[in-house]
Design an enzyme around this catalytic site. Structure first.
Site, PDB file in Angstrom:
ATOM      1  N   ASP A   1       2.764  -2.832  -2.989  1.00  0.00           N
ATOM      2  CA  ASP A   1       2.664  -1.756  -2.219  1.00  0.00           C
ATOM      3  C   ASP A   1       2.736  -2.561  -0.803  1.00  0.00           C
ATOM      4  O   ASP A   1       2.542  -3.557  -0.566  1.00  0.00           O
ATOM      5  CB  ASP A   1       1.382  -0.909  -2.394  1.00  0.00           C
ATOM      6  CG  ASP A   1       1.615   0.230  -1.452  1.00  0.00           C
ATOM      7  OD1 ASP A   1       2.527   0.632  -0.965  1.00  0.00           O
ATOM      8  OD2 ASP A   1       0.791   1.235  -1.722  1.00  0.00           O
TER       9      ASP A   1
HETATM   10  C1  BGC Z   1       2.239   3.732   0.290  1.00  0.00           C
HETATM   11  C2  BGC Z   1       3.313   3.859  -0.589  1.00  0.00           C
HETATM   12  C3  BGC Z   1       4.628   3.890  -0.114  1.00  0.00           C
HETATM   13  C4  BGC Z   1       4.827   2.570   0.927  1.00  0.00           C
HETATM   14  C5  BGC Z   1       6.070   2.557   1.774  1.00  0.00           C
HETATM   15  C6  BGC Z   1       2.298   2.623   1.255  1.00  0.00           C
HETATM   16  O1  BGC Z   1       1.502   2.670   2.337  1.00  0.00           O
HETATM   17  O2  BGC Z   1       1.099   3.511  -0.360  1.00  0.00           O
HETATM   18  O3  BGC Z   1       3.205   4.884  -1.599  1.00  0.00           O
HETATM   19  O4  BGC Z   1       5.724   3.826  -1.000  1.00  0.00           O
HETATM   20  O5  BGC Z   1       3.706   2.698   1.912  1.00  0.00           O
HETATM   21  O6  BGC Z   1       6.186   3.428   2.577  1.00  0.00           O
END
Ligand code: BGC
Length: 757
Positions: A238
């Site tokens: 993530d």
């Molecule tokens: C979120 C993800 C997301 C990623 C990219 C993170 O903060 O938890 O779900 O895909 O950011 O935007």
């Protein structure tokens, strides 16, 4: 959809083992916030990867910044909170296909979703993005996104692996969860999707699981995901979840996102042996394979999708996502020719998605008012309240009440304003804003025929005010064409067919996770174990406002002729006749729950193990057949470190919600026959129940009665109670030296019997 540019022949991709250490290291980190790192000289492209999950959020320009709200227009399909209520995997797959096509046009190789984390507590800030409190439902619906997107040659990222169930302290918190709850509740949606649809990528969660960061969890990323489930794609972090690239690469994380510009550490670890070169090769090879998979679709640079067709998919998806909770006196559908008072700012300014990384710039938005206007319906609109946190403007109340007084019936649009629900923060209560509830009171006092239409991503309290509404339509967040979809339902072109994917409790305090929410001092104990959502409410007979799986229809249905046949290998087949007993076409969802009988571990009273949405014309009847596999009857045994099916009776319940069971059939299963070897720590009862230990015990007792061995004091009732649960190495406590003789007798004879076998 215009396919003007079929994929071109693809160049050959290099092998990771032929690259330099620097090149390999570079592949395992992003090029920027939204791109893979390519190696141009070796023909590896740095494709774009971006959110997700209910439409494409592609930032306007190639930028290193995390800019969440400036993205190119894309179809905003209903977020998972809505789609999950459709109980229609084929429809979800259609949405997936459309999203994949938008990715091709926008040259995005991987879309970041679906997010299949369990809605452990309705306060969870991302409940609107997740599917269900039930892992079976979450997995069997969200799989459609993966198969749909990937059918277009574009990848998905199944996220957030794993146990990411809250926003509070989400970047650091350690979820302390039992192996059993992991296997039965928090992992199965991932497992099912990996095994059936092979997502190209999996995104690891921010949080720790039992003290280990998901990004560094070798057990999770390698032992379970790759070795047990057979995952062949890549794991990415993530955004910002990778804190130690060497540890993560060793654990099985292929890609850190966004880049931390620390390739030098990876290279020196490969040189000093703390990161085996084979492991680096394997992680980098995954990245090359990913680029190779995406190359054909990414070469279709002239491809254009049909905005109108996708809008129609969004509308159909929204239509099946709304859940009719109450409809006294058949208030809905409304007569399209009568005048209705439409009250509530949400009717004009719809809330159709949540905030944060999933925020999509829609291609167009329909409000209910637009949609009612398009169909020439007569409405008298009053905004009723503002969507900000300002106190109620009493003139808005008066205007709404006047409008309600004159109308035959009222459609009152209530919901959670945008600022109340977003990624990054959990909610603190389930209440609708007080000014909206005051308005409901005032409006229902002058007109009893109020249909409330709700817009909210996660559950809101309904029990305290539901008596003031004659009908309630839970609209969740319905995506960009939700306004039209609501009009389709409200004016009766279609019947609502959504079913709750999440229980609506009477009161937040009833939720089984509240004792441990949202944790403290860096950890959260998942003390409720497997008793999440309806597994708790139904097992402990707690009243709920609306049960899991519930949803009304304008039509009526009957389930009959329920038969369940046990089959070879602890499986079964369920058949049931579903009849539409009304004069309108509609859909009903048949739900199959398995109720284990007496078990060695505490098992929820029943669990969803199959479902089927059936569309039936007025008066039509159809027999359906559904298979239950072994897993439907299994629990995760921590002592066996595996799935177990006990021999015995299982109730198979067929119904239309977790609390509307039309018929229960009991079947008897042989069980899997698995048992652990007996030891001195096995209890007397365990010895008695064991096929090898039991006869030895019987012989020992016979020898006791004939005086050849000491006799167990089983005639003494209280001693017999003690004995039952006593490990055999403690017999001396009751019998002194004679006890030790019996212990030795049992162990010696068991060793001989098992050795001989
Ligand atoms: C979120 C993800 C997301 C990623 C990219 C993170 O903060 O938890 O779900 O895909 O950011 O935007």
């Amino acid at each position: 959809m215009t396919d003007t540019n079929a994929s071109r022949p693809q160049p050959a991709f290099p092998k990771a083992s032929d690259l330099s250490l620097e090149e390999k290291a570079s592949l395992t980190s992003g090029g920027d916030a939204w791109h893979l790192q390519g190696i141009e000289s070796k023909g590896v492209p740095g494709y774009m990867i971006t959110d997700g999950p209910h439409g494409l959020r592609k930032t306007e320009e190639k930028t290193g910044a995390v800019d969440l709200n400036e993205s190119v227009p894309a179809t905003c399909f209903p977020p998972a909170a809505g789609m999950a209520s459709s109980w229609n995997p084929q429809l979800v797959e259609e949405v997936g296909r459309a999203m994949g096509q938008e990715c091709i046009q926008e040259q995005v190789a991987v879309i970041l979703g679906p997010g299949v984390n369990i809605k452990r507590n309705p306060l969870g800030g991302r409940c609107f993005e997740f599917w269900s409190e039930d892992p079976f439902l979450a997995g069997h619906e969200a799989v459609g996104i993966v198969s749909g997107v990937q059918s277009q040659g574009v990848g998905t990222s199944l996220k957030h692996f794993a146990v990411n169930n809250q926003e509070t302290d989400r970047l650091r918190i350690s979820a302390r969860v039992s192996q059993r709850a992991l296997r039965e509740i928090y992992l199965p949606a991932f497992e099912y999707i990996v095994k059936t649809a092979q997502p190209w990528t999996v995104m690891c969660a921010y949080n720790q699981i039992n003290g280990v960061h998901a990004s560094q969890d070798h057990w999770l990323l390698t032992d379970v995901l790759r070795k047990e489930w057979g995952f062949t794609g890549i794991v990415m972090s993530d955004w910002g979840a990778d804190h130690d690239r060497v540890a993560s690469l060793n654990a099985g994380l292929n890609l850190e996102m966004p880049p931390s510009y620390t390739d030098d550490r990876v290279v020196s670890a490969a040189r000093d042996g703390s990161l085996p070169v084979d492991q680096l090769d394997s992680m980098a090879q995954g990245m090359i394979d990913l680029a190779a998979k995406a190359a054909p679709a990414m070469s279709r640079t002239d491809y254009r999708y049909s905005v109108d067709e996708h809008r129609d998919v969004a509308r159909r998806a929204a239509r099946e996502s709304a859940v009719l909770l109450k409809n006294e006196g058949a208030l809905l559908p409304l007569d399209p020719n009568g005048t209705v008072a439409v009250i509530g700012e949400f009717a004009r300014t719809p809330r159709y998605q949540g905030g944060g990384s999933s925020h999509i710039t829609p291609t167009a938005v329909s409000s209910f008012l637009d949609a009612a206007g398009e169909r020439g319906a007569k409405v008298d609109f009053a905004p009723g309240f503002t969507l900000d946190d300002e106190p109620q403007d009493e003139s808005l109340t008066s205007q709404a009440v006047e409008s309600a007084r004159k109308a035959k019936s009222v459609l009152l649009f209530l919901g959670l304003p945008e600022q109340e629900e977003s990624e990054g923060a959990d909610r603190t209560n389930l209440d609708l804003p007080a000014k909206q509830l005051d308005l409901l009171k005032a409006v229902s006092a002058v007109n009893p025929h109020v249909a409330v239409v709700l817009s909210n991503g996660s559950v809101v309290s309904i029990a305290p005010w539901r008596d003031q509404a004659q009908a309630i339509l839970e609209g969740w967040l319905l995506g960009q064409d939700g306004g039209r979809a609501l009009a389709d339902l409200i004016y009766g072109d279609y019947s609502p067919s959504g079913k709750l994917a999440q229980t609506i409790p009477m009161d937040l305090a009833d939720d089984p996770t509240m004792l441990n929410w949202p944790g403290e001092e860096g950890h959260v104990d998942y003390g409720e174990g497997v008793y999440v959502g309806y597994r708790y409410y139904d097992s402990f007979h707690k009243p709920v406002a609306y049960p899991f799986g519930f949803g009304l229809s304008y039509a009526s249905f009957e389930l009959s002729d329920v038969h369940v046949t046990a089959r070879q290998g602890n499986t079964a087949t369920v058949s049931v006749r579903v009849t539409n007993t009304s004069d309108r076409d509609a859909a009903e969802t048949v739900q199959v729950y398995v109720a284990p009988g007496k078990a060695k571990v505490a098992r929820p009273s029943h669990e969803l193990k199959a479902f089927r949405k059936v569309f039936l014309k007025a008066g039509e009847s159809q027999e359906i057949s559904i298979d239950l596999d072994e897993r439907a009857f299994a629990y995760w045994s921590e002592t066996h470190a595996g799935w177990r099916i006990e021999a015995g009776d299982y109730g198979v319940e067929v119904g239309t919600s977790s609390r509307d069971i039309a018929a229960t059939v009991t079947i008897s299963l042989p069980g899997d026959g698995k048992r652990l070897p007996l030891t001195e720590w096995s209890t007397m009862d365990e010895w008695r129940e064991d096929p090898v230990g039991g006869p030895i015990m019987e012989r020992m007792e016979a020898l006791g009665r004939s005086g050849e061995l000491p006799e167990l004091p089983i005639d003494n009732a209280s001693a017999a109670i003690f004995l039952a649960s006593m490990p055999i190495n403690s017999l001396f406590v009751l019998m002194g030296g004679n006890g030790s003789k019996l212990t030795n007798y049992l162990l010696d004879n068991y060793a001989q019997a098992t050795h001989a076998a």
